[in-house]
Each structure stands twice: as structure tokens, then as C-alpha cells.
Scaffold this motif. Structure first.
Motif, PDB file in Angstrom:
ATOM      1  N   ASP A  76     -25.757 -11.212 -24.919  1.00 54.72           N
ATOM      2  CA  ASP A  76     -24.877 -10.791 -23.827  1.00 54.72           C
ATOM      3  C   ASP A  76     -23.878 -11.879 -23.463  1.00 54.72           C
ATOM      4  O   ASP A  76     -22.705 -11.596 -23.212  1.00 54.72           O
ATOM      5  N   THR A  77     -24.334 -13.124 -23.437  1.00 56.09           N
ATOM      6  CA  THR A  77     -23.423 -14.225 -23.129  1.00 56.09           C
ATOM      7  C   THR A  77     -22.388 -14.380 -24.234  1.00 56.09           C
ATOM      8  O   THR A  77     -21.202 -14.579 -23.965  1.00 56.09           O
ATOM      9  N   LEU A  78     -22.812 -14.273 -25.476  1.00 58.25           N
ATOM     10  CA  LEU A  78     -21.867 -14.354 -26.593  1.00 58.25           C
ATOM     11  C   LEU A  78     -20.797 -13.279 -26.457  1.00 58.25           C
ATOM     12  O   LEU A  78     -19.599 -13.555 -26.571  1.00 58.25           O
ATOM     13  N   ARG A  79     -21.211 -12.064 -26.191  1.00 57.80           N
ATOM     14  CA  ARG A  79     -20.261 -10.948 -26.028  1.00 57.80           C
ATOM     15  C   ARG A  79     -19.322 -11.204 -24.847  1.00 57.80           C
ATOM     16  O   ARG A  79     -18.121 -10.940 -24.915  1.00 57.80           O
ATOM     17  N   ASP A  92     -21.652  -6.317 -30.025  1.00 56.43           N
ATOM     18  CA  ASP A  92     -20.603  -5.776 -29.156  1.00 56.43           C
ATOM     19  C   ASP A  92     -20.964  -4.423 -28.547  1.00 56.43           C
ATOM     20  O   ASP A  92     -20.266  -3.935 -27.661  1.00 56.43           O
ATOM     21  N   MET A  93     -21.998  -3.803 -29.041  1.00 52.61           N
ATOM     22  CA  MET A  93     -22.429  -2.504 -28.509  1.00 52.61           C
ATOM     23  C   MET A  93     -23.487  -2.750 -27.438  1.00 52.61           C
ATOM     24  O   MET A  93     -24.548  -3.299 -27.719  1.00 52.61           O
ATOM     25  N   GLY A  94     -23.189  -2.350 -26.219  1.00 54.51           N
ATOM     26  CA  GLY A  94     -24.074  -2.668 -25.105  1.00 54.51           C
ATOM     27  C   GLY A  94     -24.886  -1.516 -24.566  1.00 54.51           C
ATOM     28  O   GLY A  94     -25.733  -1.712 -23.696  1.00 54.51           O
ATOM     29  N   SER A  95     -24.639  -0.313 -25.066  1.00 55.67           N
ATOM     30  CA  SER A  95     -25.369   0.830 -24.515  1.00 55.67           C
ATOM     31  C   SER A  95     -25.423   1.969 -25.533  1.00 55.67           C
ATOM     32  O   SER A  95     -24.776   1.925 -26.568  1.00 55.67           O
ATOM     33  N   PHE A 103     -17.862   0.473 -26.547  1.00 48.83           N
ATOM     34  CA  PHE A 103     -18.971  -0.480 -26.458  1.00 48.83           C
ATOM     35  C   PHE A 103     -20.338   0.192 -26.468  1.00 48.83           C
ATOM     36  O   PHE A 103     -21.312  -0.344 -25.951  1.00 48.83           O
ATOM     37  N   ALA A 104     -20.420   1.385 -27.049  1.00 55.30           N
ATOM     38  CA  ALA A 104     -21.678   2.140 -27.084  1.00 55.30           C
ATOM     39  C   ALA A 104     -21.901   2.710 -28.480  1.00 55.30           C
ATOM     40  O   ALA A 104     -20.962   2.877 -29.257  1.00 55.30           O
ATOM     41  N   VAL A 105     -23.164   2.987 -28.753  1.00 56.70           N
ATOM     42  CA  VAL A 105     -23.511   3.709 -29.978  1.00 56.70           C
ATOM     43  C   VAL A 105     -23.871   5.136 -29.590  1.00 56.70           C
ATOM     44  O   VAL A 105     -24.468   5.371 -28.545  1.00 56.70           O
ATOM     45  N   ALA A 106     -23.472   6.068 -30.425  1.00 53.67           N
ATOM     46  CA  ALA A 106     -23.764   7.488 -30.210  1.00 53.67           C
ATOM     47  C   ALA A 106     -24.387   8.036 -31.492  1.00 53.67           C
ATOM     48  O   ALA A 106     -24.117   7.520 -32.581  1.00 53.67           O
TER      49      ALA A 106
END
Length: 166
Positions: A76-79, A92-95, A103-106
């Protein structure tokens, strides 16, 4: 592409994939904000708000501190400290989302699974093969997909695919 052992909680599996990428160093690293190293905290906050608008203000101080702290200790800190370039990885995908979202995967849509695999429960080997070709990278930058690979009728792996960054 990232691959993790199947678990029913996709968000937890995503977090495992993010940590795997972080620990292995499988990401792009740059200094997106060298200004943080040459400015005082107040100067950095003012500069960030001038460049990115007032919505940047709540993150400005923590961002300045994170960049000045040196190497990040978690994904998270890196992102957080590479907001413009991203990490070019699953970090880079957070949710998880039901539909394509920033920033999400589906999940890969059922019709795409049908077209690519002829089934909605593709084998792990088949998913790995197709993922390697880029055919599961369905959306624009900063979006990701996931698909579950099966061994027979048993879920075996989750594949996260997509691209981010410049």
C-alpha cells in the motif's frame, strides 16, 4: 499476471497476490515525487494542491512523510508513493469489483469465458496458457480482471491479469 492458490475470498486472494509481488520485487519502482525530498512539508503540500487541486490536500502530508521515509515496507505504501507511474503490477489493484473499475479487479465476464475456454470452469492450465497471451487483459490501464482455474470440478487457482502505469 499473478497466480495464487484458490480461496473463496477474492479480496483476500488479491491481497496475497499483492504481497507476493511486493516481496518478490516483481514491480516497477521509480521516484514519482522527487519534490518531496527537496521541499519542506509545507512547500510540498502547497505544491501538490497547486498541481492536483484541493482534493490532494488530505493525502499531501502522509505522502510527503512516506516518500521521505525511504523504501516502502508494504504494497500500500509503495502504491501510495508512486501515484503517477504505478507499479505496473497487481500491487496497483486495491479492491475487487463486480464490474470493471479503476484500481480494481473484476471477474472475467461469462461470455468471455465461454468464448475463450468453452466453459465457465476452465482448467488451471488453460487459464495460465490464455493469460500468458494477454487475451484476459480486457480493459484499459489501471483495471484488472481475475479468473478462477479449476482442477476437475475443484477451484485450484486465481489468476489476476491487467496492466497499469505509463
Amino acid at each position: 499476471m499473478s497466480r495464487v492458490v484458490y480461496q473463496p475470498d477474492i479480496a483476500a486472494a488479491l491481497e496475497v497476490a499483492r504481497w507476493d509481488a511486493f516481496r518478490s520485487g516483481d514491480f516497477y519502482r521509480t521516484d514519482d515525487l522527487p519534490q518531496a525530498l527537496t521541499m519542506t512539508e509545507e512547500e510540498f503540500v502547497e505544491w501538490l494542491v497547486d498541481d492536483f487541486g484541493p482534493l490532494a490536500e488530505p493525502d499531501a502530508r502522509p505522502l510527503w512523510r512516506a516518500v521521505r521515509a525511504g523504501e516502502p515496507s508494504d504494497p500500500d505504501t509503495l502504491r501510495f508513493i508512486q501515484p503517477e507511474s504505478g507499479t505496473h503490477s497487481v500491487i496497483d489493484m486495491g479492491s475487487v469489483s463486480d464490474v470493471a473499475d479503476m484500481f480494481a479487479v473484476a471477474p472475467v465476464p461469462d461470455e468471455v469465458l465461454d468464448d475463450l475456454f468453452g466453459t465457465r470452469t476452465p482448467s488451471t492450465d488453460a487459464v495460465a496458457e490464455v493469460a500468458a497471451t494477454g487475451e484476459l487483459d480486457l480493459y484499459d490501464r489501471w483495471h484488472g480482471t481475475y479468473v478462477i482455474g479449476y482442477r476437475g470440478v475443484t477451484p485450484e487457482a486465481i489468476f489476476f491479469v491487467g496492466h497499469s502505469g505509463d
